[in-house]
Enzyme design. Structure first.
Site, PDB file in Angstrom:
ATOM      1  N   ASP A 115       0.823  -1.204   0.000  1.00  0.00           N
ATOM      2  CA  ASP A 115       0.000   0.000   0.000  1.00  0.00           C
ATOM      3  C   ASP A 115       0.860   1.258   0.000  1.00  0.00           C
ATOM      4  OD1 ASP A 115      -1.102  -2.121   2.196  1.00  0.00           O
ATOM      5  OD2 ASP A 115      -2.657  -1.538   0.775  1.00  0.00           O
ATOM      6  N   GLU A 119       1.284  -5.881  -5.360  1.00  0.00           N
ATOM      7  CA  GLU A 119       0.958  -4.979  -6.471  1.00  0.00           C
ATOM      8  C   GLU A 119       2.146  -4.153  -6.935  1.00  0.00           C
ATOM      9  OE1 GLU A 119      -2.100  -1.270  -7.314  1.00  0.00           O
ATOM     10  OE2 GLU A 119      -2.853  -3.076  -6.335  1.00  0.00           O
TER      11      GLU A 119
END
Length: 377
Positions: free
Chosen positions: A17, A273
């Site tokens: 994140d 990610e």
């Protein structure tokens, strides 16, 4: 006047994140002259990729970004022109009230998780809920036209290409990390979550006819590596050799250094990610360890990406790549899929570069966000 942006990041898995939001915040400042505040609830996790951070400060400047600690007890702050809730994090109630009290309400976006699923195109930029007249919008990064694209700094692919053509620059970078691979050794990076399937892959690499130098940045996979090696623990600087395989643990490095590590390697195993996207920009074959979700819905996302990514491969090369990724993400047997992939290595290598260049034709995520704001006002 420069638009003021607030990006809220609630750290969930330590690096993913904050990795995405930190890259985004810097790019908005450098390339789009935005005034950016980055609100982070866990500065110690942030410190790993930005060692200059002072975890005790409520406010500080880092690389042009106004970094704020997002406290559990919210302190009043004016709302910005653009508000990004990264990965569906919940904004402080008092901040939402401040958004509603503005004379001109802000553009409020939920920057969602990356996905290759087809439905993302239809939902991208659609309105979501309202709060007292403040409209929230979905904003989806993605691989398909009609999505928000991927994070990519200006000139990144040109820098990567030049670096990969410069053997001396690569050697200098690796030596700075204490890495001295044998001549002709295959370089692999490994950044992953815990995975019981790792042992069979390491078995194959250790008995291969070609030497492999495995570079493992500090992270959650270290426990599995240590068990395979039969040692009590591993820390940065550790180097172990078993037959044809050399395992070396690297310290957690800044994002720019990690990018170059990926550029140096022949094959990159990545997770989550941020590192997943950066491995694609490296133009080299990769293996993605997707973040596990309840009821295995993450496997649907994995299959959606594989369908898109492997569409241009021959049936045999596609089958090899798909079987490897599926085995890795179900903790299955990695031995046979890896051998199959090696049989189609030239095709898979050329495909990785083509995919990278094709994705590079789309607008990058930061530019897409700015364009949406400009069209919205």
């Amino acid at each position: 006047m420069k638009a003021r942006w607030d990006i809220f990041c609630s750290v969930v898995d330590n690096y993913g994140d904050i990795g995405v939001t930190w890259r985004l915040a810097r790019q908005l400042v450098v390339e789009h002259a935005c005034d950016v505040r980055l609100w982070v609830d866990d500065l110690r996790a942030f410190e790993r990729m930005c060692p200059d951070i002072d975890v005790h400060l409520a406010q500080q400047w880092q690389e042009g970004v106004d970094v704020r600690h997002w406290p559990s007890e919210w302190v009043a702050a004016p709302a910005a022109d653009v508000v990004i809730a990264a990965f569906a994090c919940q904004l402080p109630p008092d901040y939402m009230e401040a958004m509603a009290e503005r004379q001109r309400t802000p553009l409020w976006m939920n920057l969602d998780y990356l996905s290759a699923e087809e439905w993302v195109v239809g939902c991208h930029r659609l309105p979501s809920v309202k709060f007292k007249g403040v409209q929230k919008y979905f904003f989806f990064p993605g691989f398909r036209p009609g999505t928000g694209g991927l994070l990519r700094e200006a000139g990144l692919l040109e820098q990567r290409h030049a670096f990969q053509q410069d053997v001396a620059a690569q050697q200098h970078f690796l030596q700075g990390l204490g890495v001295f691979p044998l001549a002709g050794a295959r370089l692999i990076s490994l950044f992953a979550y815990e995975n019981a399937g790792l042992a069979r892959w390491l078995d194959v690499l250790s008995t291969d006819g070609r030497a492999t130098h495995l570079l493992v940045p500090e992270g959650r996979i270290l426990g599995d590596v240590a068990r395979w090696l039969g040692v009590e623990g591993l820390a940065a600087g550790a180097v172990h050799q078993r037959q044809a395989l050399t395992v070396q643990v690297l310290p957690f490095v800044r994002q720019e250094q990690y990018d170059r590590l990926l550029w140096c390697c022949d094959f990159n195993a990545v997770r989550g990610e941020d590192s997943f996207v950066r491995a694609q920009w490296a133009g080299r074959p990769l293996l993605w360890h997707i973040y596990r979700q309840d009821e295995d819905i993450h496997l649907d996302k994995l299959d959606a990406f594989l369908e898109l990514y492997t569409a241009a491969l021959s049936p045999a090369a596609r089958a090899a790549l798909v079987s490897l990724w599926q085995a890795w993400n179900t903790e299955g047997d990695m031995a046979q899929p890896w051998k199959m992939l090696m049989e189609h290595w030239p095709e898979v290598l050329a495909h990785a570069e083509r995919w990278c260049l094709e994705q590079g034709l789309q607008a990058d995520l930061a530019t897409a966000l700015v364009q949406f704001y400009e069209s919205w006002i």
